[in-house]
Design a protein around this motif. Structure first.
Motif, PDB file in Angstrom:
ATOM      1  N   UNK A   1       0.858  -1.187   0.000  1.00 13.85           N
ATOM      2  CA  UNK A   1       0.000   0.000   0.000  1.00 13.85           C
ATOM      3  C   UNK A   1       0.895   1.239   0.000  1.00 13.85           C
ATOM      4  N   UNK A   2       0.708   2.177  -0.941  1.00 15.71           N
ATOM      5  CA  UNK A   2       1.509   3.401  -0.935  1.00 15.71           C
ATOM      6  C   UNK A   2       1.379   4.144   0.388  1.00 15.71           C
ATOM      7  N   UNK A   3       2.463   4.732   0.838  1.00 16.28           N
ATOM      8  CA  UNK A   3       2.466   5.409   2.143  1.00 16.28           C
ATOM      9  C   UNK A   3       1.460   6.553   2.212  1.00 16.28           C
ATOM     10  N   UNK A   4       1.211   7.216   1.078  1.00 21.95           N
ATOM     11  CA  UNK A   4       0.309   8.370   1.096  1.00 21.95           C
ATOM     12  C   UNK A   4      -1.138   7.985   0.792  1.00 21.95           C
ATOM     13  N   UNK A   5      -1.431   6.687   0.695  1.00 20.33           N
ATOM     14  CA  UNK A   5      -2.787   6.237   0.357  1.00 20.33           C
ATOM     15  C   UNK A   5      -3.634   6.174   1.628  1.00 20.33           C
ATOM     16  N   UNK A   6      -4.447   7.203   1.862  1.00 18.53           N
ATOM     17  CA  UNK A   6      -5.237   7.315   3.089  1.00 18.53           C
ATOM     18  C   UNK A   6      -6.597   6.639   2.981  1.00 18.53           C
ATOM     19  N   UNK A   7      -7.162   6.562   1.781  1.00 17.54           N
ATOM     20  CA  UNK A   7      -8.505   6.000   1.625  1.00 17.54           C
ATOM     21  C   UNK A   7      -8.438   4.718   0.807  1.00 17.54           C
ATOM     22  N   UNK A   8      -9.485   3.913   0.929  1.00 18.63           N
ATOM     23  CA  UNK A   8      -9.455   2.575   0.352  1.00 18.63           C
ATOM     24  C   UNK A   8      -9.376   2.597  -1.158  1.00 18.63           C
ATOM     25  N   UNK A   9     -10.036   3.551  -1.824  1.00 22.15           N
ATOM     26  CA  UNK A   9      -9.988   3.575  -3.288  1.00 22.15           C
ATOM     27  C   UNK A   9      -8.573   3.822  -3.783  1.00 22.15           C
ATOM     28  N   UNK A  10      -7.855   4.724  -3.120  1.00 21.95           N
ATOM     29  CA  UNK A  10      -6.467   4.988  -3.497  1.00 21.95           C
ATOM     30  C   UNK A  10      -5.625   3.740  -3.275  1.00 21.95           C
TER      31      UNK A  10
END
Length: 571
Positions: A14-23
């Motif tokens: 998971x990318x470190x800046x991905x805060x929401x599930x869609x991202x």
């Protein structure tokens, strides 16, 4: 399409800046790739979903009578200066210069450009109404881009603009666009709500947002439990807060409240409910300092306040300004004895309060038993309250409740805001010039796809609604090195293709566990699995991503069963 020939690379990270599930899921499923903050490449799997979304939008726009065109992304400053938005839009407008030092912007929207086009060509009322639309990348220089495609800086949007002789004509087209938007989101298989909204930087007299409902939504949506009233929280109104007190005014008293800078501290020291405290907030605006008196247990809706004041800049004043205005630090300002040259506005929530507590404009002191009219004359009242759960509906006796939503569409009645200042006029039936009445209608393409994921996922990956799925069917060959399995898989794949179905064939030389995990991740709605063991009995396994129920079907019946499930699942 065979996976072995397709450009698709899934990931377990998971990318470190991905805060929401869609991202998170779009990155893991190989749908998007970050290039810079808020700027993404749409990889082939992601692009397939976006093109399907665009096809639905085009069909509905064309059906509603809109005509497609394409306008430039880079726009000359002169047009924005002509409309007045060059200085008003703010830092989200990406301003650039060419080699000749001429100023341009990367368009966040296209009101100016389309108005310039129409004013050059349309001259008579006989040529109206008309609606033009495009699907194109926009750029808004968000201060903090986040949430992947839901709040990026560069994004894909459908924007439409309508031109009319009068408000009645605008109302008719506005309604046809509203219905077209409803059809779009229904065809996408999404649960959505249309709500009243603030017009913001676009402007105009009225607007509505379309919200996809999701727990992870960044916007709060208010709705009534009895009538059809709905609005985003920035626009929402509530009927007056109930005030049941019938007590007689008591003598004003100044009380020591050392260190009590919060409403909760004041209420505790004075042994009163927070609803009996009037808090006074000092704001800095582009028109100077203003004060707002509001009930202590409620918050100011700063969008409402800015609209009421007609200001473009609004922020809480710093300590120095508060001291200068009230004579006390932050937390001790109050309406009684406040600087007379300060514009003070009372929120409707405090208009009927009696014997309230408030700051005494002196450090460590508050007044009790304050009363309007006797202790302070307040001539200006407004509704700047931030609505919350349980407030009374402004249209009926119902109660308001809050939910979370993702804004995917926004439609506006612009009126003559742009046509008047830009000279976009027509000759009416009396031979006289009039400014055209306008509407505009925006819909986020990538944002809607991301919102569909927010609304449809589980712990293993995406659960696509059929219309937006990159592929609707997936054939999984568990033993591609087995000639019988390979032949049966190839045959089924070719038969599905021959029937014009949208099918993805996982023919990779990979372990079954990897294939199942990837299939769950990318979320293809209908899956057929061929393996050595089941084929020995003449069977294949069919399942739906949404419920995972597995059916063992004879090989010869597989295509018919898949079509049956497809028909049942389709919106």
């Amino acid at each position: 399409m065979r996976w072995s020939k397709f450009y698709l690379f899934t990931s377990r990270e998971i990318p470190q800046d991905a805060e929401v599930i869609s991202h998170q899921l779009m990155a893991k499923a190989g749908m998007i790739r970050k290039v810079a903050a808020g700027i993404y490449s749409y990889l082939p799997l992601g692009w397939r979903s976006l093109t399907k979304m665009m096809a639905i939008v085009r069909e509905e726009m064309n059906s509603a009578g809109a005509i497609e065109l394409s306008m430039p992304s880079v726009q000359p400053a002169e047009l924005w200066q002509e409309s007045g938005r060059w200085s008003l839009y703010g830092k989200e407008l990406l301003r650039i210069k060419d080699r000749h030092e001429r100023e341009f912007c990367f368009g966040p929207t296209h009101e100016e450009v389309v108005t310039d086009i129409v004013r050059r060509d349309v001259k008579s009322y006989r040529q109206l109404p008309l609606t033009l639309y495009q699907i194109q990348n926009k750029f808004r220089d968000e201060i903090r881009p986040r949430f992947g495609l839901m709040r990026g800086r560069e994004f894909m949007m459908k924007d439409a603009y309508s031109f009319h002789t009068d408000a009645e004509s605008l109302g008719e087209v506005y309604e046809s666009m509203r219905l077209a938007y409803c059809r779009i989101f229904e065809r996408c298989g999404l649960e959505y709500s249309m709500v009243e909204a603030d017009t913001g930087a676009i402007g105009g007299s009225a607007s509505h947002e379309f919200m996809v409902l999701a727990k992870t939504g960044e916007s709060a949506v208010v709705s009534c439990d009895r009538c059809d009233y709905a609005a985003n929280v920035e626009k929402a109104e509530a009927r007056g807060l109930p005030v049941t007190s019938t007590e007689e005014p008591r003598a004003l008293s100044e009380e020591s409240t050392p260190g009590a800078t919060s409403v909760e501290d004041v209420a505790r020291l004075l042994d009163i409910p927070t609803s009996k405290v009037v808090k006074t907030l000092i704001y800095k605006t582009d028109q100077g300092l203003i004060g707002i008196a509001i009930r202590g247990d409620r918050e100011v809706n700063e969008i409402k306040l800015a609209n009421y004041l007609g200001v473009n800049e609004l922020a809480l004043a710093n300590e120095e300004s508060v001291v200068e205005t009230s004579g006390a630090p932050i937390g001790f300002a109050g309406p009684i004895g406040l600087a007379k040259d300060l514009r003070l506005i009372g929120d409707e929530s405090v208009r009927k309060l009696t014997n309230f507590a408030c700051g005494a404009n002196r450090q460590d002191f508050h007044f009790t038993n304050g009363n309007w009219g006797r202790d302070v004359d307040l001539a200006e009242w407004a509704d700047v309250l931030l609505v919350t759960d349980g407030d009374l509906c402004p249209h009926c006796d119902g109660r308001l409740s809050l939910a979370r939503g993702i804004e995917v569409g926004h439609i506006f009645m612009l009126g003559c805001k742009y046509s008047e200042v830009m000279g976009c006029t027509f000759t009416n039936d009396r031979g006289l010039p009039e400014p055209m009445t306008m509407g505009c209608y925006g819909l986020g393409i990538g944002r809607t796809v991301a919102a569909a994921i927010e609304q449809n996922h589980d712990g293993d990956g995406i659960i696509w609604p059929l219309p937006l799925a990159p592929f609707q069917f997936q054939v999984i060959s568990l033993n591609p090195d087995d000639s019988a399995v390979a032949a049966a898989s190839d045959s089924l794949y070719e038969e599905l293709l021959g029937d014009g179905l949208d099918v993805f064939y996982d023919d990779r030389d990979a372990r079954p566990g990897v294939k199942f995990k990837d299939a769950d991740l990318i979320g293809t709605p209908l899956r057929v699995v061929l393996g050595r063991r089941s084929l020995a009995d003449g069977l294949v396994e069919i399942s739906m991503r949404r419920d995972r129920e597995k059916l063992l079907i004879p090989v010869g019946d597989a295509v018919a069963k898949l079509k049956e499930l497809y028909a049942a699942e389709g919106p």
